[in-house]
Design a protein around this motif. Structure first.
Motif, PDB file in Angstrom:
ATOM      1  N   UNK A  74       0.808  -1.261   0.034  1.00  0.00           N
ATOM      2  CA  UNK A  74      -0.010   0.048  -0.115  1.00  0.00           C
ATOM      3  C   UNK A  74       0.788   1.277  -0.129  1.00  0.00           C
ATOM      4  N   UNK A  75       0.699   2.200  -0.998  1.00  0.00           N
ATOM      5  CA  UNK A  75       1.270   3.391  -1.019  1.00  0.00           C
ATOM      6  C   UNK A  75       0.192   4.430  -0.855  1.00  0.00           C
ATOM      7  N   UNK A  76       0.401   5.575   0.112  1.00  0.00           N
ATOM      8  CA  UNK A  76      -0.587   6.545   0.423  1.00  0.00           C
ATOM      9  C   UNK A  76       0.169   7.648  -0.321  1.00  0.00           C
ATOM     10  N   UNK A  77      -0.863   8.311  -1.126  1.00  0.00           N
ATOM     11  CA  UNK A  77      -0.609   9.333  -2.065  1.00  0.00           C
ATOM     12  C   UNK A  77      -1.180  10.736  -1.626  1.00  0.00           C
ATOM     13  N   UNK A 119       3.202  19.324  -6.661  1.00  0.00           N
ATOM     14  CA  UNK A 119       3.863  18.428  -5.824  1.00  0.00           C
ATOM     15  C   UNK A 119       3.380  16.743  -5.553  1.00  0.00           C
ATOM     16  N   UNK A 120       4.026  15.772  -5.522  1.00  0.00           N
ATOM     17  CA  UNK A 120       3.460  14.781  -5.392  1.00  0.00           C
ATOM     18  C   UNK A 120       4.387  13.754  -4.475  1.00  0.00           C
ATOM     19  N   UNK A 121       3.527  13.273  -3.542  1.00  0.00           N
ATOM     20  CA  UNK A 121       4.186  12.473  -2.591  1.00  0.00           C
ATOM     21  C   UNK A 121       3.590  10.861  -2.478  1.00  0.00           C
ATOM     22  N   UNK A 132       0.826  13.040   3.262  1.00  0.00           N
ATOM     23  CA  UNK A 132       0.914  11.295   2.800  1.00  0.00           C
ATOM     24  C   UNK A 132       1.450  10.716   4.210  1.00  0.00           C
ATOM     25  N   UNK A 133       2.506  11.288   4.954  1.00  0.00           N
ATOM     26  CA  UNK A 133       2.804  10.783   6.128  1.00  0.00           C
ATOM     27  C   UNK A 133       1.496  10.424   7.058  1.00  0.00           C
ATOM     28  N   UNK A 134       0.953  11.609   7.174  1.00  0.00           N
ATOM     29  CA  UNK A 134      -0.155  11.649   8.176  1.00  0.00           C
ATOM     30  C   UNK A 134      -1.315  10.608   7.794  1.00  0.00           C
ATOM     31  N   UNK A 135      -1.572  10.514   6.440  1.00  0.00           N
ATOM     32  CA  UNK A 135      -2.694   9.830   5.905  1.00  0.00           C
ATOM     33  C   UNK A 135      -2.110   8.146   6.110  1.00  0.00           C
ATOM     34  N   UNK A 136      -0.938   7.953   5.698  1.00  0.00           N
ATOM     35  CA  UNK A 136      -0.334   6.671   6.268  1.00  0.00           C
ATOM     36  C   UNK A 136      -0.342   6.125   7.559  1.00  0.00           C
ATOM     37  N   UNK A 137       0.036   7.080   8.391  1.00  0.00           N
ATOM     38  CA  UNK A 137      -0.102   6.941   9.842  1.00  0.00           C
ATOM     39  C   UNK A 137      -1.584   6.745  10.316  1.00  0.00           C
ATOM     40  N   UNK A 138      -2.708   7.079   9.790  1.00  0.00           N
ATOM     41  CA  UNK A 138      -3.998   6.965  10.085  1.00  0.00           C
ATOM     42  C   UNK A 138      -4.333   5.416  10.070  1.00  0.00           C
TER      43      UNK A 138
END
Length: 157
Positions: free
Chosen positions: A3-6, A21-23, A139-145
């Motif tokens: 899973x990659x969070x965009x 920008x894109x992460x 993206x880091x915050x969304x992944x952490x959720x």
């Protein structure tokens, strides 16, 4: 599966949006971040983007022309051995801008699903913080959720 969070930042909330920008943040901690040099101008941006998004850009090595950004993104995506699932909380914008960048000469990366997973339909395991409107930080915050929803081992098996 990985899973990659965009998350993306773009010029305005409209069909004329241009990618700034894109992460991507993977469940295993790998990250990709790029700022595009040649897809937008300050005049394309809404007042919100000018005031909140643009001052947060990192520039330097992260700032690339589209062709180099596409190559770097494709290199990152193909570094995953298993199938890649892209998760976004804004598929109507982020997914479309991701597709514009990753789709090259009629080719799609073979290991990437060609449809997004809508993060708003997943059950978060942690409360999300307010997003700062920086693609990588968001993206880091969304992944952490969704961190404890990770399937199996760190490689997704």
């Amino acid at each position: 599966m990985h899973r990659l969070f965009l998350d993306c930042e773009f010029t305005q909330l409209s069909s004329a949006a241009k990618l700034i920008s894109l992460a991507l943040v993977a469940e295993d901690g790998r990250e990709f971040y790029v700022e595009l040099q040649d897809t937008w101008q300050a005049g394309d941006c809404s007042d919100f983007v000018k005031e909140i998004v643009l001052p947060q850009l990192w520039g330097g090595n992260y700032s690339l022309p589209t062709l180099e950004a596409r190559g770097a993104l494709l290199g990152f995506l193909t570094s995953f051995k298993n199938e890649v699932e892209i998760v976004t909380d804004a598929p109507q914008f982020d997914w479309e801008l991701f597709c514009d960048l990753v789709y090259e000469s009629g080719r799609w990366p073979r290991n990437v699903r060609n449809f997004p997973t809508d993060a708003t339909k997943l059950a978060p395991t942690h409360e999300g913080k307010e997003l700062p409107h920086h693609a990588l930080l968001d993206a880091r915050i969304i992944a952490g959720m969704f961190a404890s929803e990770s399937r199996g081992t760190p490689d997704g098996t």
